[in-house]
Design an enzyme around this catalytic site. Structure first.
Site, PDB file in Angstrom:
ATOM      1  N   ASN A 424     -17.991 -40.964  54.754  1.00 53.83           N
ATOM      2  CA  ASN A 424     -17.458 -40.287  55.928  1.00 53.83           C
ATOM      3  C   ASN A 424     -17.854 -38.820  55.900  1.00 53.83           C
ATOM      4  O   ASN A 424     -17.502 -38.103  54.947  1.00 53.83           O
ATOM      5  CB  ASN A 424     -15.926 -40.392  55.953  1.00 53.83           C
ATOM      6  CG  ASN A 424     -15.325 -39.664  57.147  1.00 53.83           C
ATOM      7  OD1 ASN A 424     -15.361 -40.161  58.266  1.00 53.83           O
ATOM      8  ND2 ASN A 424     -14.783 -38.471  56.920  1.00 53.83           N
ATOM      9  N   GLU A 425     -18.597 -38.398  56.910  1.00 55.93           N
ATOM     10  CA  GLU A 425     -18.905 -36.973  57.122  1.00 55.93           C
ATOM     11  C   GLU A 425     -19.427 -36.267  55.891  1.00 55.93           C
ATOM     12  O   GLU A 425     -18.929 -35.197  55.542  1.00 55.93           O
ATOM     13  CB  GLU A 425     -17.663 -36.240  57.641  1.00 55.93           C
ATOM     14  CG  GLU A 425     -17.194 -36.735  58.981  1.00 55.93           C
ATOM     15  CD  GLU A 425     -16.351 -35.718  59.745  1.00 55.93           C
ATOM     16  OE1 GLU A 425     -15.858 -34.769  59.134  1.00 55.93           O
ATOM     17  OE2 GLU A 425     -16.207 -35.895  60.967  1.00 55.93           O
ATOM     18  N   ASN A 478     -18.317 -39.563  64.270  1.00 61.77           N
ATOM     19  CA  ASN A 478     -17.034 -38.907  64.555  1.00 61.77           C
ATOM     20  C   ASN A 478     -17.306 -37.790  65.561  1.00 61.77           C
ATOM     21  O   ASN A 478     -18.090 -36.887  65.276  1.00 61.77           O
ATOM     22  CB  ASN A 478     -16.453 -38.276  63.285  1.00 61.77           C
ATOM     23  CG  ASN A 478     -16.174 -39.295  62.191  1.00 61.77           C
ATOM     24  OD1 ASN A 478     -16.109 -40.488  62.452  1.00 61.77           O
ATOM     25  ND2 ASN A 478     -16.000 -38.825  60.966  1.00 61.77           N
ATOM     26  N   TYR A 484     -12.348 -30.180  69.268  1.00 65.93           N
ATOM     27  CA  TYR A 484     -13.000 -29.147  68.467  1.00 65.93           C
ATOM     28  C   TYR A 484     -14.129 -28.465  69.252  1.00 65.93           C
ATOM     29  O   TYR A 484     -14.421 -27.300  69.032  1.00 65.93           O
ATOM     30  CB  TYR A 484     -13.579 -29.730  67.173  1.00 65.93           C
ATOM     31  CG  TYR A 484     -12.521 -30.189  66.192  1.00 65.93           C
ATOM     32  CD1 TYR A 484     -11.513 -29.331  65.780  1.00 65.93           C
ATOM     33  CD2 TYR A 484     -12.533 -31.480  65.676  1.00 65.93           C
ATOM     34  CE1 TYR A 484     -10.545 -29.743  64.883  1.00 65.93           C
ATOM     35  CE2 TYR A 484     -11.577 -31.901  64.772  1.00 65.93           C
ATOM     36  CZ  TYR A 484     -10.579 -31.028  64.376  1.00 65.93           C
ATOM     37  OH  TYR A 484      -9.623 -31.441  63.491  1.00 65.93           O
ATOM     38  N   TRP A 563      -8.896 -41.570  66.412  1.00 67.33           N
ATOM     39  CA  TRP A 563      -8.370 -40.856  65.239  1.00 67.33           C
ATOM     40  C   TRP A 563      -7.066 -40.218  65.673  1.00 67.33           C
ATOM     41  O   TRP A 563      -7.109 -39.323  66.501  1.00 67.33           O
ATOM     42  CB  TRP A 563      -9.352 -39.784  64.746  1.00 67.33           C
ATOM     43  CG  TRP A 563      -8.901 -39.200  63.441  1.00 67.33           C
ATOM     44  CD1 TRP A 563      -8.209 -38.040  63.250  1.00 67.33           C
ATOM     45  CD2 TRP A 563      -9.077 -39.787  62.152  1.00 67.33           C
ATOM     46  NE1 TRP A 563      -7.949 -37.857  61.930  1.00 67.33           N
ATOM     47  CE2 TRP A 563      -8.460 -38.911  61.224  1.00 67.33           C
ATOM     48  CE3 TRP A 563      -9.656 -40.969  61.675  1.00 67.33           C
ATOM     49  CZ2 TRP A 563      -8.434 -39.176  59.851  1.00 67.33           C
ATOM     50  CZ3 TRP A 563      -9.631 -41.212  60.314  1.00 67.33           C
ATOM     51  CH2 TRP A 563      -9.034 -40.326  59.417  1.00 67.33           C
ATOM     52  N   LYS A 584      -2.906 -35.828  65.146  1.00 68.35           N
ATOM     53  CA  LYS A 584      -3.724 -36.586  66.107  1.00 68.35           C
ATOM     54  C   LYS A 584      -3.249 -38.026  66.255  1.00 68.35           C
ATOM     55  O   LYS A 584      -3.875 -38.840  66.950  1.00 68.35           O
ATOM     56  CB  LYS A 584      -5.200 -36.567  65.700  1.00 68.35           C
ATOM     57  CG  LYS A 584      -5.798 -35.166  65.765  1.00 68.35           C
ATOM     58  CD  LYS A 584      -7.292 -35.157  65.581  1.00 68.35           C
ATOM     59  CE  LYS A 584      -7.808 -33.741  65.440  1.00 68.35           C
ATOM     60  NZ  LYS A 584      -7.447 -33.109  64.156  1.00 68.35           N
TER      61      LYS A 584
HETATM   62  C1  GCB Z   1     -12.813 -35.983  60.874  1.00 64.39           C
HETATM   63  C2  GCB Z   1     -12.520 -36.555  59.528  1.00 64.39           C
HETATM   64  C3  GCB Z   1     -11.053 -36.836  59.339  1.00 64.39           C
HETATM   65  C4  GCB Z   1     -10.226 -35.693  59.881  1.00 64.39           C
HETATM   66  C5  GCB Z   1     -10.510 -35.546  61.364  1.00 64.39           C
HETATM   67  C6  GCB Z   1      -9.732 -34.389  62.001  1.00 64.39           C
HETATM   68  O1  GCB Z   1     -13.890 -36.055  61.363  1.00 64.39           O
HETATM   69  O2  GCB Z   1     -13.279 -37.690  59.244  1.00 64.39           O
HETATM   70  O3  GCB Z   1     -10.807 -37.034  57.980  1.00 64.39           O
HETATM   71  O4  GCB Z   1      -8.864 -35.867  59.656  1.00 64.39           O
HETATM   72  O5  GCB Z   1     -11.869 -35.319  61.543  1.00 64.39           O
HETATM   73  O6  GCB Z   1      -8.614 -34.583  62.414  1.00 64.39           O
HETATM   74  O7  GCB Z   1     -10.277 -33.280  62.034  1.00 64.39           O
END
Ligand code: GCB
Length: 697
Positions: A424-425, A478, A484, A563, A584
């Protein structure tokens, strides 16, 4: 190969007295599993000689498992929660004897590094916070006197163990259950990466047959070769035996054997996601001298699946849109130390919303969670905690490989799992580390070698075109449009461009969303500062409306995961209404309140009729003119304002809207719909206090 020190404890009589209720009742079973979750002593911090049997732990705190030492400081913000060692101790009671038995201890997880001692002897170490691990205790058990177990767990940073950095609290402790396995010297091995020791793989399917290959890992703890048998019994969902076959197996002395057999199932009933999550159950019984000495039960779901670049996910030759949520495992005041009750509640909410799939992020979750998904028909993306920053060392790579093997072997038989998530990322520019391409390529190849039947995937972030993001069978991204960066509406153009730019690889949406507090409101919705104190619920709902409208028209997005399903703890965050929280979630951290956006998805994804008034918690109003918005999956909804009907409306696209002029004082809002003759209702109260002309309310 196992060494011959796998000798069994040959002493006295037949009862292992552990001082725990339940053991005696387990005695008749072929495989005895003893829960040892109650009655531990715990100390936060390091203590010299706490591993020794004679150590006096009377002054320590009494705890039961599951347990974490970060339940409070891991969720209260400040990025200052305790990360260090903690000790657990427990007596297994007096061992009166186990005739020719082998005893193993299996931890379902402990974060991060665990060292296990029995009677002062170091039994083993496990590095990694999410997988189960298992050690054999037999060589260290004493025939008389108490047998004392001591476990040192440490959730500090370790250079070789991922995750190094991530947007969640790393709760320390033995946060899942622990059990003893009392087995025969010849047994189905619990030591193959703590897997069930039985792997079921569908290797072929026709119109009226299916072929399943069964691999069994058998451990012969006797110092002589043996002729044994495996008895394989398959039961259907009504518990009727549909297949029973026996296979001879030859076991070398003091060795581990990996046997393979194929069984044919006539007229197979397929596991078909939420439409029909049909499960068989398989019992693999090991016989020596025709007497059962061990047995393992596993679920079996028969299905074929794949991902088409245009149609998306295909289950049993029929496209199935994979939409759902990401899920973290923590909970208010409990951290990761949750029980089946909390898992049940979480997955009931996920099911209620109408998800077809779930990404169990960002690490291996409890076996019970995958079991719930099997039974509910949710398609699962399971993953290892290779998140954000990586290290470029052989030790780090080896630990990633270990955690991936554990994830796959321990969860091999869950039909719900269709995807192994590798990372992930890990290309995030804001957390720049070494180039991860070689590591990901290696892990993706390992996942295929371990399990050729599932697809590998990853959750990519900027720069999306980085080669580290393109080493898996399918890819997802993502993207937080409208939160953001950019506007929520950007999602449509982004999806089309990304699909076009990658003609070889199916692309999905692994994360999107926005923060929301149930105490913050604004109408009309305005985009807030993502790291600011004000996170209005209405913006989150708006963002999800825009995203889902764009994504549902794009079946080529092979997955669409919000998310997040639940708010979760990030001790380093300070925004919204609570420090230490990522808000979130579509449901609050305590699981008590479903935010408006939850109902937007329920309206789109579920057939269970309902009506829901948005902004119902926006109780104090200062302007008379407003809009009442209702999410529903019913065709027609009627609104009453202070007992007066404002008429019925046909709801376009699951949303009904009425302009309303509020009256000073209490405004009773009520909506109702009739579905199949049954009435569904929702109501709320708003108070209007118009500001006086001199500015005072
Ligand atoms: C993402 C991550 C996750 C974070 C989310 C966020 O891209 O994979 O772990 O919690 O963003 O809420 O910023």
């Amino acid at each position: 190969m196992m060494r011959s020190d796998l000798r069994t404890l040959r002493i006295g009589c037949v009862t292992l007295v552990l001082g725990v209720a339940g053991l005696a009742r387990a005695e008749d079973a072929v495989r005895r599993v003893v829960d040892v979750n109650a009655g531990w002593r715990f100390h936060k911090g390091d203590v010299e000689s706490a591993g020794k049997a004679a150590f006096d732990d009377k002054a320590w705190e009494s705890v039961d498992l599951p347990h974490t030492w970060n339940a409070q400081d891991g969720q209260d913000g400040g990025n200052n929660y305790y990360r260090g060692p903690g000790w657990y101790r427990r007596s297994l009671g007096e061992l009166k004897g186990v005739v020719g038995k082998r005893v193993f201890i299996r931890f379902q997880a402990a974060n991060t590094v665990a060292d296990v001692y029995l009677n002062g002897a170091h039994v083993g170490q496990h590095r990694g916070g999410f997988a189960a691990f298992c050690f054999e205790l037999s060589p260290h058990l004493k025939a008389d006197g108490a047998n004392v177990l001591a476990v040192r767990v440490d959730n500090s940073h370790f250079d070789d163990v991922p995750p190094w950095s991530a947007d969640f609290t790393f709760f320390g402790g033995i946060y899942r259950g622990v059990e003893l396995l009392v087995l025969d010297p010849v047994c189905i091995s619990p030591l193959d990466y703590a897997s069930p020791g039985v792997y079921l793989q569908m290797v072929g399917v026709g119109k009226d047959w299916a072929k399943v290959q069964l691999t069994t890992v058998i451990s012969n703890g006797q110092d002589k070769a043996l002729d044994a048998k495996l008895d394989v019994e398959l039961r259907d969902a009504d518990d009727k035996v549909v297949l029973n076959e026996r296979f001879p197996v030859e076991l070398a002395a003091s060795a581990e054997a990996r046997t393979q057999h194929v069984v044919h199932i006539d007229n197979p009933h397929m596991w078909n996601g939420r439409r029909d999550p049909y499960l068989y159950s398989v019992t693999v019984r090991l016989l020596v001298d025709d007497k059962p000495v061990d047995e393992v039960h596993q679920p079996l779901g028969l299905r074929t699946f794949g991902v088409d670049r245009e149609k998306g996910f295909v289950l049993n030759d029929t496209p199935l849109d994979l939409h759902g949520v990401n899920r973290h495992q923590d909970r208010l005041d409990m951290g990761w130390a949750i029980t089946q009750r909390e898992h049940d509640e979480d997955f009931a909410l996920i099911r209620e919303m109408g998800c077809t799939a779930v990404r169990l992020a960002h690490y291996q979750q409890a076996d019970y969670a995958y079991t719930l998904c099997d039974g509910m028909g949710l398609v699962v993306w399971a993953e290892i905690p290779l998140v954000n920053r990586i290290a470029d060392t052989p030790e780090f790579r080896d630990n990633c490989r270990q955690q991936l093997r554990e994830l796959i072997r321990q969860n091999y038989n869950h039909p719900s799992i269709c995807f192994w998530g590798i990372h992930n990322e890990i290309t995030a520019p804001w957390d720049q580390g070494p180039d991860a391409t070689a590591l990901v390529r290696d892990l993706a190849a390992l996942a295929k070698a371990e399990d050729p039947t599932r697809l590998t995937t990853c959750a990519a972030c900027d720069p999306v075109d980085h080669p580290a993001n393109w080493q898996t069978n399918v890819v997802a991204v993502n993207r937080y449009f409208g939160w953001y960066a950019g506007e929520a509406e950007d999602v449509a153009a982004w999806a089309d461009a990304t699909h076009k730019a990658h003609p070889q690889t199916p692309v999905g949406m692994s994360e999107y969303g926005a923060g929301a507090s149930i105490h913050h409101h604004a109408w009309p919705p305005v985009k807030p500062k993502h790291n600011g104190p004000n996170h209005p619920e209405e913006w989150q709902a708006h963002l999800h409306e825009v995203h889902w409208r764009a994504m549902r028209e794009r079946p080529f997005l092979w997955c669409k995961f919000v998310w997040n399903m639940f708010d979760f703890a990030v001790d380093a965050r300070n925004e919204g209404d609570t420090p230490g929280r990522n808000d979130k979630g579509l449901v609050t951290y305590d699981r008590k309140t479903k935010k408006d956006a939850f109902y937007w998805y329920k309206a789109n994804w579920s057939d269970e009729p309902f009506v829901h008034i948005n902004s119902s918690r926006y109780e104090k109003r200062t302007t008379a003119q407003t809009t009442i918005r209702v999410y529903t999956n019913c065709d027609e909804v009627e609104l009453q304002h202070n007992g007066k009907s404002l008429g019925k409306q046909k709801c376009a696209d699951h949303v009904c809207e009425w302009p309303v002029t509020l009256e000073p004082g209490t405004n009773e809002m009520k909506v109702k719909a009739i579905h199949d003759g049954a009435e569904v209702v929702d109501s709320c109260q708003w108070m209007l206090a118009l500001p006086s002309s001199d500015g005072a309310e």
